[in-house]
Scaffold this active site. Structure first.
Site, PDB file in Angstrom:
ATOM      1  N   HIS A  87       0.822  -1.217   0.000  1.00 60.03           N
ATOM      2  CA  HIS A  87       0.000   0.000   0.000  1.00 60.03           C
ATOM      3  C   HIS A  87       0.854   1.264   0.000  1.00 60.03           C
ATOM      4  CE1 HIS A  87      -4.090   1.727   1.488  1.00 60.03           C
ATOM      5  NE2 HIS A  87      -3.379   2.707   0.948  1.00 60.03           N
ATOM      6  N   HIS A 132       1.339   5.290  -2.123  1.00 63.33           N
ATOM      7  CA  HIS A 132       0.810   6.276  -3.074  1.00 63.33           C
ATOM      8  C   HIS A 132       2.007   7.021  -3.650  1.00 63.33           C
ATOM      9  CE1 HIS A 132      -3.451   5.993  -1.617  1.00 63.33           C
ATOM     10  NE2 HIS A 132      -2.857   5.636  -0.492  1.00 63.33           N
ATOM     11  N   HIS A 183      -5.255  -0.584   5.878  1.00 66.24           N
ATOM     12  CA  HIS A 183      -4.993   0.308   7.025  1.00 66.24           C
ATOM     13  C   HIS A 183      -6.046   0.268   8.148  1.00 66.24           C
ATOM     14  CE1 HIS A 183      -7.639   2.849   4.645  1.00 66.24           C
ATOM     15  NE2 HIS A 183      -6.704   3.333   3.862  1.00 66.24           N
ATOM     16  N   ASP A 215       0.735   2.594   3.653  1.00 67.83           N
ATOM     17  CA  ASP A 215      -0.127   3.683   3.194  1.00 67.83           C
ATOM     18  C   ASP A 215       0.715   4.960   3.021  1.00 67.83           C
ATOM     19  OD1 ASP A 215      -2.356   5.037   2.326  1.00 67.83           O
ATOM     20  OD2 ASP A 215      -3.279   5.246   4.297  1.00 67.83           O
TER      21      ASP A 215
HETATM   22  N1  NCD Z   1      -4.483   7.656   4.027  1.00 66.42           N
HETATM   23  C1  NCD Z   1      -4.577   8.936   3.736  1.00 66.42           C
HETATM   24  O1  NCD Z   1      -4.842   9.734   4.629  1.00 66.42           O
HETATM   25  N2  NCD Z   1      -4.357   9.420   2.497  1.00 66.42           N
HETATM   26  C2  NCD Z   1      -4.154   8.670   1.291  1.00 66.42           C
HETATM   27  C3  NCD Z   1      -5.415   8.059   0.793  1.00 66.42           C
HETATM   28  C4  NCD Z   1      -5.900   6.867   1.581  1.00 66.42           C
HETATM   29  O2  NCD Z   1      -5.185   5.870   1.720  1.00 66.42           O
HETATM   30  O3  NCD Z   1      -7.019   6.883   2.075  1.00 66.42           O
HETATM   31  C5  NCD Z   1      -3.581   9.605   0.232  1.00 66.42           C
HETATM   32  O4  NCD Z   1      -3.528   9.195  -0.940  1.00 66.42           O
HETATM   33  O5  NCD Z   1      -3.156  10.719   0.538  1.00 66.42           O
HETATM   34 ZN    ZN Z   2      -7.178   4.614   2.263  1.00 69.21          ZN
HETATM   35 ZN    ZN Z   3      -4.023   4.613   0.885  1.00 69.73          ZN
END
Ligand code: NCD
Ligand code: ZN
Ligand code: ZN
Length: 443
Positions: free
Chosen positions: A53, A55, A222, A290
């Site tokens: 996970h 981004h 998460h 995450d």
């Molecule tokens: N976890 C978060 O607070 N942010 C994540 C998106 C997500 O995983 O929900 C993001 O892409 O910024």
């Molecule tokens: Zn998320």
């Molecule tokens: Zn996420």
């Protein structure tokens, strides 16, 4: 290449022979033929982490992170496979957006997977036939990117994914259970008061019920609450916990301020401890970061305006190893191995990775657990330049190997005689899609 006398996570001392991209032999007193020998006496060798996970923000937000910066951060933290989420711009919801992201992923020094997203505009028939890692994170409530969907679309998506043998991961929060009274506040803790623990528990419950109706299994992303973990695990589903939900709580918000805003939010210290217990006892399947980088400038806003998310991909394994050094934590090196490598490989069916065994990809991390160093946001490799774990003890890798190639060497771990070599070094390497040509699902 022969890695000599390394201590494996279970404490056994072994030599590990790597040829080409694979581990070919694990044994004692292996003879070095005409090969490079790495002396690893007194050091621990771990399988590279599979972070299911992250981004990485490309396409769309390269000022926050790129595949190059994000994957370097991963490598410097001992993460050898990353799985990118779909809330980019454009969102990864059809063939074109998948292909565009896959071109960016070619810049990655570590191996990767790409998840597909679900919105009212997604094109399931095309998307689900790309080399997707999983469908998800399917947003049951809005988060960064505002991709929250309605209940009936979730059921359709689950059915389509299951028909195509694609795993599904879910961001489980239900906005019906958010506490709007918190909106009157403007301190950082208001976010935790707003996005309640109940909102997560209810969404996990519903998502698991829908999955059962469809005879499907889902993976809950998460999870931040013991209720979320227990409901999912009793329903036969799998869960991940982030390093920030494992190690931080609402107590830390007085210092973190809006930098500690994320979804789901930080919980009370008592709840954090219960979550930690479930990570130790094996109820939780894996740790995933995450990794959600936003710049300092973006985070430095009011609690209602700051974007949600914190970085984590470079610090996760170093933090877990520092925890495992402490016998009182209950977390063993073996458990860390399971949470970061073996279980993610099992849950998502990545047969070629996740273990130090003959025949597996040579994704390896060498660490010296006799010493720790302090985390400093300035020296990390993410573009965002900050961390919620500033000053925490950590065990950073000496080097990280992806499919037989050392992709990262830590500056101060290099040969002391070479005084010029104090900088971290990254080596050219092209990461591959772990759902690549040899993926059984697509044969
Ligand atoms: N976890 C978060 O607070 N942010 C994540 C998106 C997500 O995983 O929900 C993001 O892409 O910024
Ligand atoms: Zn998320
Ligand atoms: Zn996420």
């Amino acid at each position: 290449m022969l890695i000599r006398n390394a201590t494996l996570p279970d404490g056994r001392q072994r030599d590990v022979r790597v040829r080409g991209e694979s581990i070919v032999e694990v044994g004692r007193d292996l003879d070095a033929s005409d090969e490079h020998v790495i002396e690893a006496t007194g050091k621990r060798l771990f399988p590279g982490m599979i972070d299911a996970h992250v981004h990485f923000r490309q396409p769309g937000y390269p000022h926050k992170e790129t595949w190059e910066s994000g994957s370097r951060a991963a490598a410097a933290g001992g993460v050898t496979t990353v799985v990118d989420q779909p809330n980019t711009d454009p969102p990864t919801i059809d063939g074109e957006s998948f292909d565009e992201k896959a071109e960016f992923a070619a810049d990655s020094v570590v191996d990767w997977g790409i998840n597909g997203g679900v919105t009212a505009d997604w094109i399931p028939n095309v998307l689900l036939r790309r080399r997707l890692f999983a469908l998800g994170e399917v947003f049951l409530a809005d988060s960064t990117g505002d991709m929250g969907i309605e209940a009936d679309l979730f059921a359709d998506a689950l059915e389509a994914a299951t028909d195509n043998d694609v795993p599904v991961t879910v961001h489980a929060e239900d906005a019906d259970y958010f506490n709007s009274d918190a909106k009157a506040r403007d301190d950082a803790d208001a976010w935790s008061a707003f996005r309640t623990a109940k909102a997560e528990a209810k969404a996990v419950e519903r998502a698991c019920a829908v999955a059962k109706e469809h005879d499907a299994t889902i993976h809950i992303a998460h999870t931040s609450t013991l209720e979320g973990v227990d409901i999912a695990s009793e329903a036969g589903m799998t869960t991940e916990v982030t390093p920030h939900h494992l190690l931080l709580s609402r107590r830390d918000l007085s210092e973190l301020g809006t930098f500690g805003r994320m979804n789901p939010p930080l919980r009370r210290e008592k709840r954090r401890q219960k979550l930690y217990e479930r990570v130790v006892d094996g109820t939780v399947d894996m740790i995933a970061t995450d990794h959600a980088p936003h710049t300092r400038e973006e985070k430095d806003a009011s609690i209602w305006d700051a974007p949600s998310g914190v970085p984590g991909v470079e610090t996760v394994l170093p933090l877990l190893l520092a925890e495992a050094r402490d016998p009182d934590s209950g977390l063993t090196y073996e458990r860390v191995r399971d949470l970061t490598a073996r279980n993610p490989a099992d849950v998502f069916g990545i047969q070629q990775k996740g273990a130090i065994e003959a025949g597996k990809d040579a994704d390896l991390v060498l660490v010296d657990t006799t010493e720790t160093s302090e985390i400093s946001g300035e020296t990390l490799h993410s573009k965002c330049g900050w961390t919620p774990f500033e000053g925490y003890d950590a065990v950073f890798p000496e080097w990280t190997m992806v499919r037989g190639t050392v992709v990262y060497e830590r500056g101060d771990a290099l040969d002391a005689a070479d005084t010029t070599a104090q900088e971290d070094v990254f080596y050219d390497h092209q990461g591959e899609n772990v759902r690549g040509a040899d993926s059984e699902r697509l044969e």
